[in-house]
Motif scaffolding. Structure first.
Motif, short mmCIF file in Angstrom:
data_model
loop_
_atom_site.label_atom_id
_atom_site.label_comp_id
_atom_site.label_asym_id
_atom_site.label_seq_id
_atom_site.Cartn_x
_atom_site.Cartn_y
_atom_site.Cartn_z
N GLU A 1 0.82 -1.21 0.00
CA GLU A 1 0.00 0.00 0.00
C GLU A 1 0.86 1.27 0.00
O GLU A 1 1.93 1.29 0.62
N TYR B 1 1.32 4.87 1.44
CA TYR B 1 0.85 5.77 2.50
C TYR B 1 2.05 6.45 3.14
O TYR B 1 3.20 6.05 2.91
N HIS B 2 1.77 7.47 3.92
CA HIS B 2 2.86 8.09 4.69
C HIS B 2 2.36 8.33 6.11
O HIS B 2 1.16 8.51 6.33
N HIS B 3 3.29 8.30 7.02
CA HIS B 3 2.94 8.54 8.41
C HIS B 3 4.19 9.09 9.11
O HIS B 3 5.20 8.41 9.19
#
Ligand SMILES: NC(=O)c1ccc[n+]([C@@H]2O[C@H](COP(=O)([O-])OP(=O)(O)OC[C@H]3O[C@@H](n4cnc5c(N)ncnc54)[C@H](O)[C@@H]3O)[C@@H](O)[C@H]2O)c1
Length: 365
Positions: free
Chosen positions: A257, A259-261
């Motif tokens: 997937e 995404y960034h966090h």
């Protein structure tokens, strides 16, 4: 005041734009590139620049004390060209990654010291943005309590330079020219942000891995041997002796997937934000009567200097003796060695530690 650009490619033009924005009276701009079509393209946009076909020829004239050379060429040339510029008696602002490896980093710092010049790195692009300042304020104020963990995850599925991004610049894919893949491309920014906020006295890469996920459009007509996905657990030792675990991950290619966090967590609160393009929101969460409560600050950059202007603007101020967020000399070396330590740990399976002001040492376990 004179600026000398080495490299008239994509990034050379953004530096020329930043120099224009500084509006320095009587500024002179010179540019060197062996590729005539790159020079011609540059001249169309910046006809005021004096053009040269080699950096050696451009830097042959005597230097003034505040001359600045900007190295905007592929990484395998950074050490030689920065050295040439420092030895000509000029301050040097070099593109990221600073160099290809530890030996080159140490060599360049020694040359900068020997010639009493500043050696800066362009990895500062995202420092000094209002959202960074907001996060820094929270970190330094003690509002988060004891900071014990940071998460820095950016996972893109198809954003490889040389393939999906800037496909004409194939050098990005060849380790002997780029120094590496996603670590060398985005790691310089990631570690500038982390190191600016946490100001570690040492960084240990406790565990790391790299991988090269494959796609059906992988180039076969050019060398393609750089990683597209990395991960690491890092242990930051802060100046007060406390330690922070940093969960780091970066991908320019993954089948997982996207995404960034990015978040920093402490015993009293946490702050989450995007250091780059996704959002200007800074989310501060703490406890209120046993419930998590978040406050969102919108920190938009309203300055005429955007993040692409920062390297030149910061370095110019530093050379002029003004307060600046430029990253130079020992700090530039320290930030670069974090990247090298990540590679070394992934390759050897052994933890690697970078101490401020010393050489990288293997950590005994
Ligand atoms: N493209 C981007 O969006 C971007 C963003 C930030 C940083 N950078 C960094 O900027 C550097 C250059 O990247 P780019 O995208 O501009 O590459 P590019 O391929 O567009 O341009 C590089 C230029 O350097 C020239 N060059 C090569 N050897 C030279 C030499 N010895 N003397 C003078 N010129 C020489 C080439 O002819 C070419 O015109 C890299 O370190 C890269 O990581 C690029």
């Amino acid at each position: 005041m004179r600026f000398y650009l080495i490299g008239a490619g994509v990034i050379g033009k953004t530096h020329a734009e930043a120099i224009r924005k500084l509006r320095i009276e009587g500024v002179e701009l010179c540019v060197a590139d062996p590729n005539p079509s790159a020079l011609a393209g540059f001249a169309e946009l910046y006809p005021e620049a004096r053009a040269f076909s080699s950096a050696e020829e451009m830097l042959a004239a005597p230097a003034a004390d505040d001359d600045i050379v900007i190295v905007g060429t592929p990484p395998f040339t950074h050490c030689r060209l920065s050295r040439l510029a420092l030895e000509s008696g000029r301050h040097v602002l070099c593109e990221k990654p600073l160099v290809m490896n530890r030996a080159e980093a140490e060599e360049l710092l020694a040359v900068a010291k020997a010639h009493d010049r500043l050696l800066g790195c362009c990895s500062v692009r995202f420092l000094g943005l209002p959202k960074m300042d907001e996060v820094k304020k929270l970190v330094q104020s003690g509002a988060l309590g004891d900071i014990y963990k940071a998460t820095f995850i950016y996972r893109g599925q198809r954003s490889r330079p040389g393939v999906e991004y800037q496909p004409e610049s194939k050098w990005f894919l060849d380790r002997s020219k780029s120094g590496g893949g996603i670590v060398m491309d985005w790691g310089p920014y990631d570690f500038s942000v982390l190191n600016e906020l946490l100001a570690p006295s040492s960084v240990e890469v406790a565990a790391a891995w790299t991988s090269k996920p494959q796609t059906q459009i992988d180039p076969t007509d050019t060398v393609y041997d750089v990683e597209g996905h990395v991960g690491a657990m890092l242990n930051y030792r802060l100046k007060d002796g406390k330690t922070v675990w940093v969960h780091y991950e970066r991908a320019s290619c993954t089948h997982g997937e996207a995404y960034h966090h990015v978040e920093i967590e402490g015993t009293l609160g946490a702050v989450r934000w995007s250091p780059y393009f996704e959002s200007d929101e800074v989310v501060y969460t703490r406890d209120r009567n046993g419930e998590p409560e978040s406050a969102i600050t919108l920190a938009v950059n309203e300055s005429e200097f955007g993040f692409m202007d920062h390297p030149v603007a910061f370095f110019y101020r530093k050379v002029k003796g003004e307060t600046s967020q430029a990253v130079v000399n020992e700090q530039a070396l320290f930030n670069f060695l974090c990247l090298q330590a990540l590679y070394d740990c992934a390759e050897t399976g052994k933890p690697q530690r970078i101490e401020r002001g010393t050489r990288n040492v293997n950590v005994r376990i």
